[in-house]
Design a protein around this motif. Structure first.
Motif, mmCIF file in Angstrom:
data_model
loop_
_atom_site.group_PDB
_atom_site.id
_atom_site.type_symbol
_atom_site.label_atom_id
_atom_site.label_comp_id
_atom_site.label_asym_id
_atom_site.label_seq_id
_atom_site.Cartn_x
_atom_site.Cartn_y
_atom_site.Cartn_z
ATOM 1 N N LYS A 35 0.863 -1.187 0.000
ATOM 2 C CA LYS A 35 0.000 0.000 0.000
ATOM 3 C C LYS A 35 0.894 1.229 0.000
ATOM 4 O O LYS A 35 2.074 1.154 0.362
ATOM 5 C CB LYS A 35 -0.892 0.017 1.243
ATOM 6 C CG LYS A 35 -1.843 -1.164 1.301
ATOM 7 C CD LYS A 35 -2.709 -1.127 2.538
ATOM 8 C CE LYS A 35 -3.571 -2.386 2.550
ATOM 9 N NZ LYS A 35 -4.529 -2.388 3.623
ATOM 10 N N GLU A 39 -2.050 5.346 2.358
ATOM 11 C CA GLU A 39 -3.034 4.310 2.704
ATOM 12 C C GLU A 39 -2.725 3.708 4.071
ATOM 13 O O GLU A 39 -3.637 3.507 4.876
ATOM 14 C CB GLU A 39 -3.040 3.212 1.634
ATOM 15 C CG GLU A 39 -3.634 3.664 0.314
ATOM 16 C CD GLU A 39 -3.464 2.633 -0.795
ATOM 17 O OE1 GLU A 39 -4.420 2.466 -1.579
ATOM 18 O OE2 GLU A 39 -2.384 2.008 -0.892
ATOM 19 N N GLU A 43 -5.086 3.792 7.620
ATOM 20 C CA GLU A 43 -5.581 2.557 8.241
ATOM 21 C C GLU A 43 -5.037 2.294 9.639
ATOM 22 O O GLU A 43 -5.700 1.632 10.439
ATOM 23 C CB GLU A 43 -5.217 1.359 7.356
ATOM 24 C CG GLU A 43 -5.971 1.327 6.056
ATOM 25 C CD GLU A 43 -5.591 0.133 5.207
ATOM 26 O OE1 GLU A 43 -5.046 -0.852 5.732
ATOM 27 O OE2 GLU A 43 -5.845 0.203 3.991
#
Length: 161
Positions: A35, A39, A43
Motif C-alpha cells: 500500500k 493508505e 488505516e
C-alpha cells in the motif's frame, strides 16, 4: 610540508569512517500486501504506523499485550497475518511481548544496524511491517530464541472455546 600535513590529515579522517557509520541502503522488498504510505497512515493508528512502517519501538511496559496470557493467536496489526501463538509467549521481563518461536513462513528476517551494531530484525512476511527483533537469550528449554515484539505491531485474536 603543508601538502604532506594536509594529505596525512585527510587520510586520517577517511580512515576513521567505520561500517557502523554508513547508512544502510536496502532495496524495498516486495510483499504480497503493498500500500502507499498514505493508505497505511489512513488505516493504522499513529503508534502502529510508527512501529510498523517507520521501524519504531514502543516504550517498554506500555503495551497491554505484554501481560496478556489468554489463549489465542497474535496477528499483524496491519494485514491480519497470524504471526505468533499464545502457547509460545513468555514473560521475558523486558517490557515487550516475547515469544520463543514464530508461525513458520509468516515472519521474515533482516538486518538492522541503526543503533551502531547489528541486530536481527523481524518483519511480517505478508506486508513487510516491522515487528521487532530476535535475540539468542530466550528459554533454553525450548528454542533459546526471544522474539521481542512491539505490542503496537500485533492484534490479539482470542481462541474460540
Amino acid at each position: 610540508m603543508k601538502k604532506i600535513a594536509l594529505i596525512t590529515l585527510v587520510s586520517l579522517f577517511l580512515s576513521c569512517n567505520s561500517s557502523a557509520q554508513k547508512k544502510e541502503t536496502k532495496a524495498k522488498a516486495s510483499f504480497p500486501v503493498t500500500k502507499t504510505e498514505a493508505e497505511w497512515k489512513a488505516e493504522l493508528t499513529e503508534e502502529q504506523y510508527y512501529v510498523l512502517r517507520e521501524s519504531g519501538t514502543e516504550r517498554p511496559f506500555s503495551s497491554p499485550l505484554n501481560k496478556n496470557y489468554k489463549k489465542g493467536v497474535y496477528h499483524c496489526a496491519a494485514c491480519d497475518t497470524p504471526l505468533f501463538k499464545s502457547e509460545h509467549k513468555f514473560d521475558s521481563g523486558t517490557g515487550w511481548p516475547s515469544f520463543d518461536r514464530v508461525i513458520e513462513g509468516n515472519v521474515a528476517f533482516g538486518t538492522d544496524t541503526k543503533i551502531g551494531y547489528t541486530r536481527d530484525e523481524e518483519h511480517c512476511a505478508t506486508c513487510g511491517g516491522h515487528l521487532g527483533h530476535v535475540f539468542n537469550d530466550g528459554p533454553k528449554a525450548t528454542t533459546g530464541k526471544r522474539h521481542c515484539i512491539n505490542g503496537d505491531a500485533l492484534k490479539f485474536v482470542p481462541a474460540e472455546d
